[in-house]
Design a protein around this motif. Structure first.
Motif, PDB file in Angstrom:
ATOM      1  N   THR A  75       0.094  -8.555  -6.242  1.00 16.72           N
ATOM      2  CA  THR A  75       1.099  -7.566  -5.814  1.00 16.72           C
ATOM      3  C   THR A  75       0.435  -6.271  -5.361  1.00 16.72           C
ATOM      4  O   THR A  75       1.078  -5.415  -4.768  1.00 16.72           O
ATOM      5  CB  THR A  75       2.088  -7.228  -6.950  1.00 16.72           C
ATOM      6  N   GLY A 103       1.960   2.887  -0.606  1.00 16.72           N
ATOM      7  CA  GLY A 103       1.111   1.876  -1.242  1.00 16.72           C
ATOM      8  C   GLY A 103      -0.197   2.556  -1.616  1.00 16.72           C
ATOM      9  O   GLY A 103      -0.932   3.010  -0.747  1.00 16.72           O
ATOM     10  N   ASN A 108      -8.192   4.830  -0.221  1.00 14.44           N
ATOM     11  CA  ASN A 108      -7.738   5.126   1.141  1.00 14.44           C
ATOM     12  C   ASN A 108      -7.194   6.557   1.233  1.00 14.44           C
ATOM     13  O   ASN A 108      -7.390   7.255   2.236  1.00 14.44           O
ATOM     14  CB  ASN A 108      -6.662   4.114   1.544  1.00 14.44           C
ATOM     15  N   ASP A 126       3.469   4.875  -4.747  1.00 16.13           N
ATOM     16  CA  ASP A 126       3.498   3.444  -5.072  1.00 16.13           C
ATOM     17  C   ASP A 126       4.642   3.190  -6.040  1.00 16.13           C
ATOM     18  O   ASP A 126       4.983   4.043  -6.868  1.00 16.13           O
ATOM     19  CB  ASP A 126       2.172   2.993  -5.694  1.00 16.13           C
ATOM     20  N   PRO A 226       3.636  -8.180   0.399  1.00 18.54           N
ATOM     21  CA  PRO A 226       4.975  -7.764   0.847  1.00 18.54           C
ATOM     22  C   PRO A 226       5.541  -6.617   0.021  1.00 18.54           C
ATOM     23  O   PRO A 226       5.166  -6.411  -1.129  1.00 18.54           O
ATOM     24  CB  PRO A 226       5.817  -9.030   0.661  1.00 18.54           C
ATOM     25  N   MET A 227       6.448  -5.897   0.642  1.00 19.27           N
ATOM     26  CA  MET A 227       7.097  -4.768  -0.020  1.00 19.27           C
ATOM     27  C   MET A 227       7.998  -5.247  -1.165  1.00 19.27           C
ATOM     28  O   MET A 227       8.673  -6.264  -1.050  1.00 19.27           O
ATOM     29  CB  MET A 227       7.926  -4.045   1.037  1.00 19.27           C
TER      30      MET A 227
HETATM   31  C1  SAM Z   1      -2.232  -3.314  -0.363  1.00 18.45           C
HETATM   32  S1  SAM Z   1      -1.725  -2.336  -1.702  1.00 18.45           S
HETATM   33  C2  SAM Z   1      -2.143  -0.684  -1.271  1.00 18.45           C
HETATM   34  C3  SAM Z   1      -3.546  -0.502  -0.891  1.00 18.45           C
HETATM   35  C4  SAM Z   1      -4.043   0.908  -0.869  1.00 18.45           C
HETATM   36  N1  SAM Z   1      -3.322   1.734   0.082  1.00 18.45           N
HETATM   37  C5  SAM Z   1      -5.501   0.879  -0.501  1.00 18.45           C
HETATM   38  O1  SAM Z   1      -5.822   1.164   0.641  1.00 18.45           O
HETATM   39  O2  SAM Z   1      -6.326   0.515  -1.331  1.00 18.45           O
HETATM   40  C6  SAM Z   1       0.035  -2.313  -1.527  1.00 18.45           C
HETATM   41  C7  SAM Z   1       0.744  -1.497  -2.559  1.00 18.45           C
HETATM   42  O3  SAM Z   1       2.088  -1.319  -2.168  1.00 18.45           O
HETATM   43  C8  SAM Z   1       2.852  -1.178  -3.340  1.00 18.45           C
HETATM   44  N2  SAM Z   1       4.273  -1.346  -3.033  1.00 18.45           N
HETATM   45  C9  SAM Z   1       4.987  -2.478  -2.852  1.00 18.45           C
HETATM   46  N3  SAM Z   1       6.266  -2.200  -2.592  1.00 18.45           N
HETATM   47  C10 SAM Z   1       6.401  -0.850  -2.620  1.00 18.45           C
HETATM   48  C11 SAM Z   1       7.482   0.053  -2.445  1.00 18.45           C
HETATM   49  N4  SAM Z   1       8.708  -0.381  -2.174  1.00 18.45           N
HETATM   50  N5  SAM Z   1       7.236   1.372  -2.557  1.00 18.45           N
HETATM   51  C12 SAM Z   1       5.993   1.832  -2.836  1.00 18.45           C
HETATM   52  N6  SAM Z   1       4.924   1.024  -3.016  1.00 18.45           N
HETATM   53  C13 SAM Z   1       5.123  -0.303  -2.900  1.00 18.45           C
HETATM   54  C14 SAM Z   1       2.268  -2.224  -4.278  1.00 18.45           C
HETATM   55  O4  SAM Z   1       2.546  -1.905  -5.636  1.00 18.45           O
HETATM   56  C15 SAM Z   1       0.778  -2.143  -3.934  1.00 18.45           C
HETATM   57  O5  SAM Z   1       0.086  -1.335  -4.838  1.00 18.45           O
END
Ligand code: SAM
Length: 406
Positions: A75, A103, A108, A126, A226-227
């Motif tokens: 996730t 996220g 990042n 997040d 996915p979101m």
């Molecule tokens: C790929 S990771 C983020 C990677 C991070 N930006 C990096 O570069 O290392 C995706 C993140 O989106 C978060 N996420 C999922 N749905 C979300 C939502 N509705 N609102 C905020 N964050 C969300 C997940 O918990 C996860 O930590």
């Protein structure tokens, strides 16, 4: 951290950037800007994933898993640095800008903080408190205490620190919620990984004066988790043959038994003499032009030994027809490292589907540009206000996304 391991980490980081630069030449990728290269060389990526080895932390194309759901699905992950570099360049961060990252992970946001400098502002949000908790800790430990970390469902943005010059979405968005556009500053830019009829594209959009979003030319294939939350959307997959063959992004009901039988039956081949280039852009073209489109996932074993023969790529764009019939994109070498694309037809109406597919491939060969223009309007926008040269309109709860190839 002991001096030797710091030196090892520094070396691993420089090696990572050197490898990235080499790969971008070999793979003919958009070059990384000098400013992004500089911050990649500086920010200690490994400090944001202490659970990973140095080699994993500094791998160029590896997303380090951070969190898993109970069923084992990832996730949250720290995105691959290749993808982060590309998205930061798509965002075009300049000193003094206000940035929202959707996220979190920490790393990042630290890169973004370096790029916008002391006069800029970075907020990262997040939905998962464990993710924001660790991001806060690692940002503080690495000297990026100025980055704001917010725990919330980003479907609604983070209104209290808006407007943002840039919003960078690092989670796969099915739809683009109105809050994201509303929280952009005039002339702002939104970078988001989208799903367009089954095709994953990370797109940088400029906010037009009338409030709709217009893609910049450099969008890319990327894969994101996915979101979750209010904007979650479950994409429907149909198992055709256990875990070996599955159909995704289907917009109609499918006779699975007939499709399975068709794929095991004889096939007709069509080779219209179209060069196989930019497969992911061709996928979007096919998805936009095909009346009955879906994406077929076939495991390696089945591809090698039948029933589908050598299909061009997995996942593969297909055109459906009645009676479980299907036309599948194929690929074969034409010598000198070049390939051509064609179609395999299966089932009683496979030929009809293949003829439609061949027309799409022939039109692709004549196109002026391989990159689609993607524009996003609020839902409810009348057809009359959409571009006349539109090829397909994708209607989702919040938006109308228009694909065209000007
Ligand atoms: C790929 S990771 C983020 C990677 C991070 N930006 C990096 O570069 O290392 C995706 C993140 O989106 C978060 N996420 C999922 N749905 C979300 C939502 N509705 N609102 C905020 N964050 C969300 C997940 O918990 C996860 O930590």
């Amino acid at each position: 951290m002991p001096a030797t391991s710091t030196a090892n980490a520094d070396q691993a980081r420089q090696d990572m950037v050197d490898t990235l630069l080499r790969l971008q030449t070999e793979w003919n990728m958009t070059p990384i800007s000098a400013r992004v290269e500089e911050v990649l060389r500086k920010v200690p990526r490994h400090a944001f994933v202490p659970e990973a080895s140095l080699a994993e932390a500094y791998e160029t194309d590896y997303a380090v898993p951070i969190r898993r759901a109970e069923d084992g699905l990832i996730t949250s992950s720290m995105s691959a640095v290749r993808v982060q570099a590309m998205m930061l360049d798509q965002a075009g961060l300049e000193p003094g800008m206000r940035v929202l990252e959707i996220g979190s992970g920490g790393y990042n946001a630290a890169l973004a903080s370096e790029l916008v400098g002391p006069a800029g502002e970075v907020t990262t949000v997040d939905i998962d408190a464990d993710v924001t908790g660790r991001a806060r800790r690692y940002l503080d430990a690495t000297g990026y205490g100025n980055v704001r970390v917010v725990t919330r469902d980003a479907e609604f943005g983070v209104a209290e620190f808006a407007p943002y010059d840039r919003i960078i979405v690092t989670v796969r968005a099915w739809d683009l919620p109105p809050a994201w556009t509303a929280q952009l500053a005039g002339g702002g830019r939104l970078v988001a990984p989208m799903r367009l009829r089954g095709v994953s594209r990370t797109v940088a959009f400029d906010l037009a004066d009338d409030g709709h979003l217009v893609s910049r030319p450099d969008h890319h294939l990327t894969v994101f988790v996915p979101m979750q939350g209010a904007g979650a959307h479950e994409e429907r997959g149909i198992a055709v043959q256990g875990e070996d063959i599955a159909l995704y992004d289907v917009e109609e009901s499918v006779d699975v038994a007939a499709l399975r039988a068709a794929l095991h039956g004889p096939r007709a081949e069509f080779w219209p003499g179209v060069e196989f280039v930019y497969p992911d852009r061709m996928h979007l073209w096919t998805a936009a032009h095909a009346d009955r489109h879906a994406t077929l996932h076939i495991s390696g074993d089945v591809v090698e030994h039948g029933p589908a023969g050598r299909v061009a790529q997995r996942p593969t764009p297909v055109v459906l027809a009645d009676g479980g019939s299907v036309a599948v994109r194929a690929k074969r070498a034409t010598g000198g490292g070049r390939f051509e694309t064609g179609v395999f037809a299966y089932g009683p109406h496979g030929r009809e589907a293949a003829e439609h597919y061949v027309d799409i491939l022939r039109a692709w060969a004549k196109r002026k540009d391989t990159m689609a223009r993607i524009e996003v309007w609020p839902s409810g926008t009348p057809d009359a206000d959409l571009p006349e040269d539109r090829v397909r309109v994708l209607d989702k709860p919040h938006t109308r996304t228009v694909l065209s190839w000007p």
